[in-house]
Design a protein around this motif. Structure first.
Motif, PDB file in Angstrom:
ATOM      1  N   PRO A  57       0.822  -1.224   0.000  1.00 19.26           N
ATOM      2  CA  PRO A  57       0.000   0.000   0.000  1.00 19.26           C
ATOM      3  C   PRO A  57       0.850   1.266   0.000  1.00 19.26           C
ATOM      4  CG  PRO A  57      -0.768  -1.576   1.644  1.00 19.26           C
ATOM      5  CD  PRO A  57       0.539  -2.084   1.149  1.00 19.26           C
ATOM      6  N   GLY A  58       0.339   2.265  -0.683  1.00 18.74           N
ATOM      7  CA  GLY A  58       0.972   3.574  -0.664  1.00 18.74           C
ATOM      8  C   GLY A  58       1.926   3.847  -1.792  1.00 18.74           C
ATOM      9  N   PHE A  59       2.309   2.825  -2.539  1.00 23.92           N
ATOM     10  CA  PHE A  59       3.263   3.016  -3.622  1.00 23.92           C
ATOM     11  C   PHE A  59       2.771   2.316  -4.878  1.00 23.92           C
ATOM     12  CE2 PHE A  59       5.788   4.079   0.014  1.00 23.92           C
ATOM     13  CZ  PHE A  59       6.670   5.057  -0.446  1.00 23.92           C
ATOM     14  N   ALA A  60       2.637   3.080  -5.944  1.00 29.49           N
ATOM     15  CA  ALA A  60       2.247   2.521  -7.236  1.00 29.49           C
ATOM     16  C   ALA A  60       3.473   1.949  -7.933  1.00 29.49           C
ATOM     17  CB  ALA A  60       1.613   3.613  -8.111  1.00 29.49           C
ATOM     18  N   HIS A  61       3.347   0.731  -8.434  1.00 37.45           N
ATOM     19  CA  HIS A  61       4.481   0.080  -9.080  1.00 37.45           C
ATOM     20  C   HIS A  61       4.607   0.535 -10.531  1.00 37.45           C
ATOM     21  CE1 HIS A  61       4.615  -2.212  -5.508  1.00 37.45           C
ATOM     22  NE2 HIS A  61       3.656  -3.057  -5.807  1.00 37.45           N
ATOM     23  N   TYR A  62       5.842   0.771 -10.949  1.00 43.29           N
ATOM     24  CA  TYR A  62       6.124   1.162 -12.322  1.00 43.29           C
ATOM     25  C   TYR A  62       6.855   0.089 -13.118  1.00 43.29           C
ATOM     26  CZ  TYR A  62       4.561   5.996 -12.707  1.00 43.29           C
ATOM     27  OH  TYR A  62       3.784   7.121 -12.822  1.00 43.29           O
ATOM     28  N   ASN A 119       1.954   8.472  -4.785  1.00 36.65           N
ATOM     29  CA  ASN A 119       1.057   9.370  -5.531  1.00 36.65           C
ATOM     30  C   ASN A 119       1.140   9.146  -7.037  1.00 36.65           C
ATOM     31  OD1 ASN A 119       0.274  10.806  -3.059  1.00 36.65           O
ATOM     32  ND2 ASN A 119       2.341  11.686  -3.145  1.00 36.65           N
ATOM     33  N   TYR A 120       1.224   7.876  -7.419  1.00 33.02           N
ATOM     34  CA  TYR A 120       1.249   7.479  -8.828  1.00 33.02           C
ATOM     35  C   TYR A 120       2.410   8.083  -9.602  1.00 33.02           C
ATOM     36  CZ  TYR A 120      -3.458   6.161  -7.463  1.00 33.02           C
ATOM     37  OH  TYR A 120      -4.539   5.622  -6.798  1.00 33.02           O
ATOM     38  N   GLY A 121       3.460   8.470  -8.913  1.00 34.48           N
ATOM     39  CA  GLY A 121       4.629   9.006  -9.579  1.00 34.48           C
ATOM     40  C   GLY A 121       4.542  10.464  -9.959  1.00 34.48           C
ATOM     41  N   LEU A 122       3.457  11.118  -9.572  1.00 30.44           N
ATOM     42  CA  LEU A 122       3.288  12.522  -9.939  1.00 30.44           C
ATOM     43  C   LEU A 122       4.103  13.436  -9.043  1.00 30.44           C
ATOM     44  CD1 LEU A 122      -0.561  12.486 -10.597  1.00 30.44           C
ATOM     45  CD2 LEU A 122       1.299  12.271 -12.258  1.00 30.44           C
ATOM     46  N   VAL A 123       4.159  13.108  -7.759  1.00 34.36           N
ATOM     47  CA  VAL A 123       4.929  13.885  -6.793  1.00 34.36           C
ATOM     48  C   VAL A 123       5.188  12.993  -5.584  1.00 34.36           C
ATOM     49  CG1 VAL A 123       2.883  14.831  -5.639  1.00 34.36           C
ATOM     50  CG2 VAL A 123       5.046  16.090  -5.526  1.00 34.36           C
ATOM     51  N   ASP A 143      12.603  10.818  -4.778  1.00 37.98           N
ATOM     52  CA  ASP A 143      11.689  10.977  -5.901  1.00 37.98           C
ATOM     53  C   ASP A 143      11.246   9.606  -6.381  1.00 37.98           C
ATOM     54  OD1 ASP A 143      10.271  12.062  -8.121  1.00 37.98           O
ATOM     55  OD2 ASP A 143      11.673  13.745  -8.178  1.00 37.98           O
ATOM     56  N   GLY A 144      10.162   9.579  -7.142  1.00 41.01           N
ATOM     57  CA  GLY A 144       9.607   8.319  -7.604  1.00 41.01           C
ATOM     58  C   GLY A 144      10.583   7.518  -8.436  1.00 41.01           C
ATOM     59  N   SER A 194       3.248  -9.412 -13.072  1.00 49.06           N
ATOM     60  CA  SER A 194       2.716  -8.123 -13.510  1.00 49.06           C
ATOM     61  C   SER A 194       2.605  -7.202 -12.305  1.00 49.06           C
ATOM     62  CB  SER A 194       1.336  -8.285 -14.168  1.00 49.06           C
ATOM     63  OG  SER A 194       0.381  -8.767 -13.231  1.00 49.06           O
ATOM     64  N   CYS A 195       2.717  -5.897 -12.546  1.00 51.87           N
ATOM     65  CA  CYS A 195       2.578  -4.923 -11.466  1.00 51.87           C
ATOM     66  C   CYS A 195       1.921  -3.673 -12.018  1.00 51.87           C
ATOM     67  CB  CYS A 195       3.929  -4.590 -10.838  1.00 51.87           C
ATOM     68  SG  CYS A 195       5.097  -3.768 -11.947  1.00 51.87           S
ATOM     69  N   GLY A 196       1.321  -2.881 -11.118  1.00 55.37           N
ATOM     70  CA  GLY A 196       0.588  -1.723 -11.597  1.00 55.37           C
ATOM     71  C   GLY A 196       0.374  -0.670 -10.539  1.00 55.37           C
ATOM     72  N   TRP A 197      -0.446   0.297 -10.909  1.00 57.48           N
ATOM     73  CA  TRP A 197      -0.724   1.432 -10.031  1.00 57.48           C
ATOM     74  C   TRP A 197      -1.637   1.071  -8.865  1.00 57.48           C
ATOM     75  CZ3 TRP A 197      -1.386   6.727 -12.928  1.00 57.48           C
ATOM     76  CH2 TRP A 197      -0.172   7.039 -13.574  1.00 57.48           C
ATOM     77  N   ASP A 198      -2.156  -0.165  -8.827  1.00 56.19           N
ATOM     78  CA  ASP A 198      -2.958  -0.611  -7.700  1.00 56.19           C
ATOM     79  C   ASP A 198      -2.077  -1.153  -6.565  1.00 56.19           C
ATOM     80  OD1 ASP A 198      -2.094  -2.898  -8.934  1.00 56.19           O
ATOM     81  OD2 ASP A 198      -4.088  -3.739  -9.287  1.00 56.19           O
TER      82      ASP A 198
END
Length: 354
Positions: free
Chosen positions: A15-20, A39-43, A69-70, A342-346
């Motif tokens: 939780p708390g980190f979106a995977h890229y 924050n989905y890599g935005l900030v 930073d992300g 697989s990984c994602g923003w969830d």
């Protein structure tokens, strides 16, 4: 050599980190690394996760390293089993050793924008390559405090750069400009236009891309080399299609700049596979089969394709759709045929058998 028994399908939530991005270790069959961003890599901050797949139904989270930073990508060293590099949104690259404390062994800050891709050469094992939104691609050695060379590869964001698994001095790139490019590092160093020079003019024409493939009318977000067929690449991007290119099919086109310069262009599109509903963020050929590849997409699915049509006339083999946000990373196990992650923003990592 006896291999350990394959791990079962797993699910891990962080939780708390979106995977890229994710990467399987080339040394350990059950170890993965995840590059993530708040924050989905935005900030906000980034985090490097280490995961081990155990005998139970889930992954076992190991160490984690926080960054300012992300993180957008991660690549394991091909020399040291405990070392890996990460790519950050602030333009930095860091080398980590998971046997040491949470400070990186080395940090580089040469890119002026987000670093979106890293790839460690499996042929020249002392080199890795980075690609950035600043339009450049840089070659690095973990032993050097500065990059070894810089390719001014595209005039727009470079989303990915990969060493060829067949030719040690060959790199492929893809970009916002809709092209794939292949560079031969044995040629003279790629030179940027001289200050005040005409756009598109090169001070060393032979240092331009060895081949430019006009792959799409929109952004090309991902590419991968086929592991069995030299000069065959797959690309994917905003046009939602997956395309397979035979880069031996080239012709000489008018080069940019002055004089009688020519540039190799072309590339035959062998296979065009459609089915994703939104942009495709990642494509990866199977390391075990020459005709199978996987994709990750903003349509929240990870899909598996074959370049050989099935009896029903389709290229699609499998759809993995338990993710609830953008799926932006996928990767085949290097040791276990058919095991895919697989990984994602969830904030979810899924490991499953196709």
């Amino acid at each position: 050599m006896n291999r350990p028994p394959p791990p079962p399908p797993a699910l891990l939530q962080t939780p708390g980190f979106a995977h890229y991005s994710l990467a399987w270790s080339p040394f350990h069959s059950t170890r993965l690394a995840l590059a993530s961003a708040a924050n989905y890599g935005l900030v906000g901050n980034g985090r490097l996760h280490l995961v081990s797949l155990g005998p139970g139904p889930g992954g076992v989270p190991g160490l984690s390293y926080d960054t300012q930073d992300g993180l957008y990508d991660v690549a394991w060293s091909e020399v040291h089993e405990n070392q890996l590099v990460t790519a950050s949104g602030d333009g930095s690259i860091r080398l980590w050793d998971i046997m040491l404390n949470d400070l990186p062994l080395r940090a580089w800050q040469e890119h002026t924008r987000e670093v979106f891709s890293l790839d460690w050469s499996n042929l020249q094992k002392d080199l890795f390559v980075s690609a950035s939104w600043d339009g450049t691609v840089k070659i690095w050695s973990p032993e050097r405090p500065h990059s070894l060379s810089t390719l001014h590869a595209h005039r727009a964001c470079v989303y990915q750069a990969l060493f060829s698994p067949h030719q040690p001095d060959t790199i492929a790139t893809c970009s916002t400009d809709g092209t794939l490019k292949i560079f031969d590092l044995r040629a003279p160093a790629y030179a940027a236009p001289a200050p005040g020079g005409a756009p598109g003019s090169f001070t060393a024409p032979l240092s331009a891309a060895a081949l430019t493939v006009p792959a799409s009318g929109t952004e090309v977000l991902a590419l991968d080399w086929n592991k069995y067929r030299p000069w065959v690449l797959a690309s994917a991007g905003v046009d939602k299609a997956v395309k397979v290119w035979d880069c031996r099919m080239v012709k000489m086109g008018a080069g940019a700049g002055t004089g009688a310069e020519q540039q190799a262009v072309g590339g035959l599109c062998e296979t065009h596979m459609a089915g994703h509903e939104y942009a495709v963020r990642r494509v990866q050929w199977s390391p075990h089969r020459p005709d199978v590849l996987a994709t990750a997409s903003y349509d929240m699915t990870c899909r598996v394709w074959t370049t050989t049509p099935t009896a029903a006339g389709t290229h699609l083999l499998y759809i993995h759709d338990p993710h609830t946000e953008f799926v932006v990373g996928c990767g085949w196990s290097l040791y276990d045929d058919g095991l895919l992650a697989s990984c994602g923003w969830d904030s979810r990592l899924n490991v499953f058998r196709v």
